[in-house]
Design a protein around this motif. Structure first.
Motif: not given
Length: 329
Positions: A220-239
């Motif tokens: 939602d914050d970074f729509p250009q980050a298409t490399q994450l589009s295949g991951l589960d939306e509920r997966q938690v990432l360290s940013c």
């Protein structure tokens, strides 16, 4: 729901500012706003930071402020009165006081009730109308920020600001230009335990915002980050969101060990970091270390009362246990 991170997107409200046209004219089409950042191609003799450098800086800053976070977490536990932290040994009679929570909430409410004084005195009679328009615009902006914050299930902005200073001893806010926002400016209050500034030359040189967010929120914050589009939306990432306080003010965001926002020249410093109480100097004293001084930077209210409350709890527990034995010898 994870907090929005380093990319401000004014989606919380569609409220239209009556002063938006005037603000747009004042900023001008050539200004650097969030929607029109300069390409990351170096400039002013300062190159863009690499991902490895940001990771190294973030790790070093986390280690430096570890004592501060430990103190803040201790105070948070006392404020929350968590049941699992209040259990004693089997058969013990324990008394627990809610003084820490009551003190913070009561004083925060008293501070939040005081409205800020907004006055724009005109410079000459010919500027009276313009001065009044600026003052009216500031009052509208203040009200807009308060309304938008409570729409996100937050406390009123003045209350949260006061509570952050009292409970954490720190107030960390980010104010950024944002063309997606109805008033062109977005202001957010952040959890101080996720903010890691690095001081140099008597000021903040850089700042790392280290936080966790779901894949869905990052996209939602970074729509250009298409490399994450295949991951589960509920997966938690360290940013890690990086901000430089040296021209041209580089800013970039890493998630899942990949760029979701490559470094760009922000052209201004968006952070306001303030502390309450604590050490008057950042230098290590004789017999102490910089880490010990950092732990006492921005001590907060509970730093002065937590030991007294703990002693009172022990004393009242002893009295209660003694009375219980007399009733049931």
């Amino acid at each position: 729901m994870a907090r929005k991170s380093a990319n401000l997107r004014g989606t919380e409200s569609s409220e239209e500012s009556p002063y938006a046209a005037d603000v747009a004219g004042a900023i001008g089409p050539g200004s650097v706003t969030h929607g029109g950042e300069i390409e990351a191609a170096g400039g002013n003799g300062h190159r863009a930071p690499t991902m490895e450098e940001i990771r190294e800086w973030a790790k070093a800053d986390q280690e430096f402020w570890a004592g501060r976070n430990k103190r803040m977490l201790r105070h948070q536990r006392k404020f929350e009165l968590r049941k699992q932290d209040l259990k004693g040994k089997a058969g013990d009679t324990r008394v627990y006081l809610n003084d820490c929570k009551v003190l913070v909430e009561k004083i925060a409410s008293m501070i939040a009730r005081r409205d800020p004084r907004l006055e724009v005195p005109p410079r000459g009679e010919e500027n009276a109308v313009a001065a009044q328009a600026i003052e009216d615009g500031l009052r509208w902006w203040e009200g807009y920020l308060r309304r938008r914050r409570v729409q996100g299930l937050h406390n009123p902005l003045p209350y949260d600001q006061a509570q952050s200073l009292l409970l954490r001893g720190w107030l960390c806010e980010r104010i950024m230009l944002d063309t997606d926002d109805p008033c062109w400016i977005s202001e957010e209050v952040f959890e101080p335990m996720n903010i890691y500034p690095r001081l140099s030359g008597g000021r903040i040189k850089r700042l790392c915002h280290i936080y966790s967010s779901t894949v869905g929120d990052v996209l939602d914050d970074f729509p250009q980050a298409t490399q994450l589009s295949g991951l589960d939306e509920r997966q938690v990432l360290s940013c890690v969101a990086y901000y430089s306080n040296v021209e041209p003010y580089w800013h970039g965001v890493i998630a899942n060990d990949e760029w979701v926002k490559e470094p760009v020249r922000l052209e201004y410093w968006p952070w306001l970091v303030a502390v309450a109480k604590g050490a008057f100097s950042h230098e290590a004293y004789v017999g102490g270390t910089e880490a010990e001084v950092a732990e006492q930077t921005g001590a907060g209210l509970l730093d002065a009362v937590e030991d007294i409350v703990e002693s009172m709890q022990k004393f009242l527990s002893m009295l209660t246990a003694t009375a219980a034995k007399q009733e049931n010898p």
